[in-house]
Design an enzyme around this catalytic site. Structure first.
Site, short mmCIF file in Angstrom:
data_model
loop_
_atom_site.label_atom_id
_atom_site.label_comp_id
_atom_site.label_asym_id
_atom_site.label_seq_id
_atom_site.Cartn_x
_atom_site.Cartn_y
_atom_site.Cartn_z
N LYS A 59 0.83 -1.21 0.00
CA LYS A 59 0.00 0.00 0.00
C LYS A 59 0.86 1.26 0.00
O LYS A 59 0.66 2.16 -0.80
CB LYS A 59 -0.93 0.03 1.23
CG LYS A 59 -1.89 -1.14 1.31
CD LYS A 59 -2.80 -1.05 2.53
CE LYS A 59 -2.09 -1.10 3.86
NZ LYS A 59 -1.38 -2.37 4.14
N ARG B 66 -9.67 0.51 8.81
CA ARG B 66 -9.24 -0.85 9.10
C ARG B 66 -10.30 -1.64 9.84
O ARG B 66 -10.09 -2.81 10.13
CB ARG B 66 -7.98 -0.79 9.98
CG ARG B 66 -6.68 -0.94 9.20
CD ARG B 66 -5.56 -0.79 10.22
NE ARG B 66 -4.36 -1.45 9.86
CZ ARG B 66 -3.32 -0.85 9.26
NH1 ARG B 66 -3.39 0.39 8.90
NH2 ARG B 66 -2.22 -1.53 9.04
N ARG C 115 11.62 -5.52 5.06
CA ARG C 115 11.27 -4.12 4.83
C ARG C 115 12.21 -3.19 5.59
O ARG C 115 12.58 -3.43 6.73
CB ARG C 115 9.82 -3.86 5.29
CG ARG C 115 9.47 -2.38 5.29
CD ARG C 115 8.00 -2.12 5.18
NE ARG C 115 7.24 -2.54 6.35
CZ ARG C 115 5.93 -2.40 6.46
NH1 ARG C 115 5.23 -1.90 5.45
NH2 ARG C 115 5.31 -2.80 7.54
N ARG D 24 11.31 -1.33 11.17
CA ARG D 24 10.20 -0.96 12.06
C ARG D 24 10.11 -1.88 13.27
O ARG D 24 10.26 -3.09 13.16
CB ARG D 24 8.88 -0.99 11.28
CG ARG D 24 8.52 0.38 10.75
CD ARG D 24 7.37 0.34 9.80
NE ARG D 24 6.19 -0.33 10.34
CZ ARG D 24 5.03 -0.37 9.71
NH1 ARG D 24 4.89 0.24 8.54
NH2 ARG D 24 4.01 -1.00 10.22
N ARG E 74 -0.47 -8.90 13.52
CA ARG E 74 -1.02 -7.95 12.54
C ARG E 74 -1.80 -8.67 11.46
O ARG E 74 -2.85 -8.19 11.01
CB ARG E 74 0.11 -7.12 11.92
CG ARG E 74 0.53 -5.99 12.86
CD ARG E 74 1.93 -5.52 12.59
NE ARG E 74 2.06 -4.90 11.30
CZ ARG E 74 3.21 -4.82 10.62
NH1 ARG E 74 4.30 -5.34 11.14
NH2 ARG E 74 3.24 -4.22 9.46
P1 ADP Z 1 2.18 -1.83 3.22
O1 ADP Z 1 2.17 -0.33 3.25
O2 ADP Z 1 0.98 -2.40 2.53
O3 ADP Z 1 2.39 -2.45 4.56
P2 ADP Z 1 4.76 -1.56 1.85
O4 ADP Z 1 4.49 -0.70 0.68
O5 ADP Z 1 5.50 -0.98 2.99
O6 ADP Z 1 3.42 -2.30 2.34
O7 ADP Z 1 5.58 -2.84 1.31
C1 ADP Z 1 5.98 -3.88 2.20
C2 ADP Z 1 7.36 -4.39 1.80
O8 ADP Z 1 7.26 -5.07 0.54
C3 ADP Z 1 8.40 -3.30 1.58
O9 ADP Z 1 9.64 -3.83 1.97
C4 ADP Z 1 8.36 -3.05 0.07
O10 ADP Z 1 9.60 -2.56 -0.44
C5 ADP Z 1 8.06 -4.44 -0.46
N1 ADP Z 1 7.23 -4.45 -1.69
C6 ADP Z 1 6.25 -3.59 -2.05
N2 ADP Z 1 5.72 -3.96 -3.23
C7 ADP Z 1 6.35 -5.09 -3.62
C8 ADP Z 1 6.26 -5.97 -4.76
N3 ADP Z 1 5.37 -5.74 -5.72
N4 ADP Z 1 7.09 -7.03 -4.81
C9 ADP Z 1 7.99 -7.26 -3.82
N5 ADP Z 1 8.12 -6.48 -2.73
C10 ADP Z 1 7.32 -5.41 -2.63
P1 ADP Z 2 1.16 -1.86 7.63
O1 ADP Z 2 0.83 -1.19 6.35
O2 ADP Z 2 2.49 -2.51 7.63
O3 ADP Z 2 0.08 -2.71 8.16
P2 ADP Z 2 0.71 0.71 8.98
O4 ADP Z 2 1.90 1.57 8.88
O5 ADP Z 2 -0.45 1.00 8.13
O6 ADP Z 2 1.25 -0.78 8.79
O7 ADP Z 2 0.22 0.64 10.49
C1 ADP Z 2 1.09 0.34 11.53
C2 ADP Z 2 0.32 0.18 12.84
O8 ADP Z 2 -0.33 1.41 13.16
C3 ADP Z 2 -0.78 -0.86 12.81
O9 ADP Z 2 -0.32 -2.17 13.08
C4 ADP Z 2 -1.71 -0.34 13.90
O10 ADP Z 2 -1.21 -0.64 15.20
C5 ADP Z 2 -1.62 1.17 13.71
N1 ADP Z 2 -2.65 1.68 12.78
C6 ADP Z 2 -2.43 2.31 11.58
N2 ADP Z 2 -3.60 2.62 11.00
C7 ADP Z 2 -4.58 2.19 11.85
C8 ADP Z 2 -6.00 2.21 11.81
N3 ADP Z 2 -6.68 2.74 10.76
N4 ADP Z 2 -6.67 1.66 12.85
C9 ADP Z 2 -6.03 1.13 13.90
N5 ADP Z 2 -4.70 1.06 14.00
C10 ADP Z 2 -3.97 1.60 12.99
#
Ligand code: ADP
Ligand code: ADP
Ligand code: ZN
Length: 217
Positions: A14, A89, A128, A160, A171
């Site tokens: 995302k 979420r 990541r 992270r 998660r």
């Molecule tokens: P989210 O915001 O949904 O948690 P991220 O954009 O942070 O996800 O991506 C999670 C991890 O996967 C990061 O290390 C990112 O560089 C990697 N990543 C994102 N898109 C891809 C893809 N299409 N293929 C492989 N790795 C990816």
């Molecule tokens: P990822 O894309 O890897 O799931 P985010 O960066 O979106 O992680 O979120 C990290 C953490 O922040 C989540 O695991 C949760 O604890 C909190 N968080 C973020 N957005 C929300 C939301 N909309 N509702 C509840 N908790 C949230």
């Protein structure tokens, strides 16, 4: 102009796609994860409250998030369009969003559901590396040009606190239990467009753009 939500499990990509899409469409990127991490870093009261949930991999309570998203959406820059990344979420958050949007005479145009199998999510989160600017890298799949340094802002990358095995497990469980039902919730409103999140970052970006361009026609 487009108002959209990116749905997807932790690690679905995302944040990665959000950065590219917001640049492409000149819309505002609203990441609740980034907002929370910023508050943790600045040691605000909100950050203090959120950190314990985040470190465990649990969702922060709905009331906290609804306040954050209301404040953010009321800013005038959302008038040029916005992308929500990591919000809503839960169904309660989605309902609150609907209310806030109707107050400010806005609506969602589309909800993009990025789908990635669990084993791939786990691999992605383990490798990541994040930047304070919100950019997200992967040691193998999307490495920065210089090891440990952000391509965009030159800052040092970090791992992270919640990308640990235990927190990732929590998660993913929270995603399936609390967030996945939103696919059904938004499908009933006719807003969901699924996109495969496996494959190259650029390919996925093209697919999402095709969906958005069709919606905006
Ligand atoms: P989210 O915001 O949904 O948690 P991220 O954009 O942070 O996800 O991506 C999670 C991890 O996967 C990061 O290390 C990112 O560089 C990697 N990543 C994102 N898109 C891809 C893809 N299409 N293929 C492989 N790795 C990816
Ligand atoms: P990822 O894309 O890897 O799931 P985010 O960066 O979106 O992680 O979120 C990290 C953490 O922040 C989540 O695991 C949760 O604890 C909190 N968080 C973020 N957005 C929300 C939301 N909309 N509702 C509840 N908790 C949230
Ligand atoms: Zn950076």
């Amino acid at each position: 102009m487009v108002n959209l939500v990116l749905l997807g499990a932790p690690g679905a990509g995302k944040g990665t796609q959000a950065k590219m899409l917001c640049e492409e469409y000149r819309i505002v990127h609203i990441s609740t994860g980034d907002i929370l991490r910023e508050n943790v870093k600045k040691k605000t009261q909100l950050g203090y409250k959120a950190k314990e949930y985040m470190d465990r991999g649990e969702l922060v309570p709905d009331g906290v998030l609804i306040g954050i998203i209301r404040d953010r959406l009321l800013k005038s820059d959302t008038g040029k369009g916005f992308l929500l990344d990591g919000y809503p979420r839960t169904v309660v958050q989605a309902e609150a969003l609907q209310e806030i949007l109707s107050e400010i005479n806005k609506d969602l145009d589309v909800v993009i559901d990025i789908e990635v199998p669990d084993d791939e999510l786990i691999e992605r989160l383990a490798g990541r590396r994040m930047c304070r600017c919100g950019a997200s890298y992967h040691m193998v799949f999307n490495p920065p040009k210089v090891n440990g340094i952000c391509d965009i802002c030159g800052d040092k990358l970090y791992h992270r606190d919640d990308d640990t095995q235990a927190a990732v497990k929590t998660r993913l469980a929270a995603y399936y239990k609390q967030t996945h039902p939103l696919i059904d919730y938004y499908s009933k409103k006719g807003l969901v467009r699924p996109v495969s999140g496996s494959g190259g970052i650029e390919d996925i970006f093209q697919q999402i753009k095709t969906v958005i361009n069709m919606i905006m026609e």
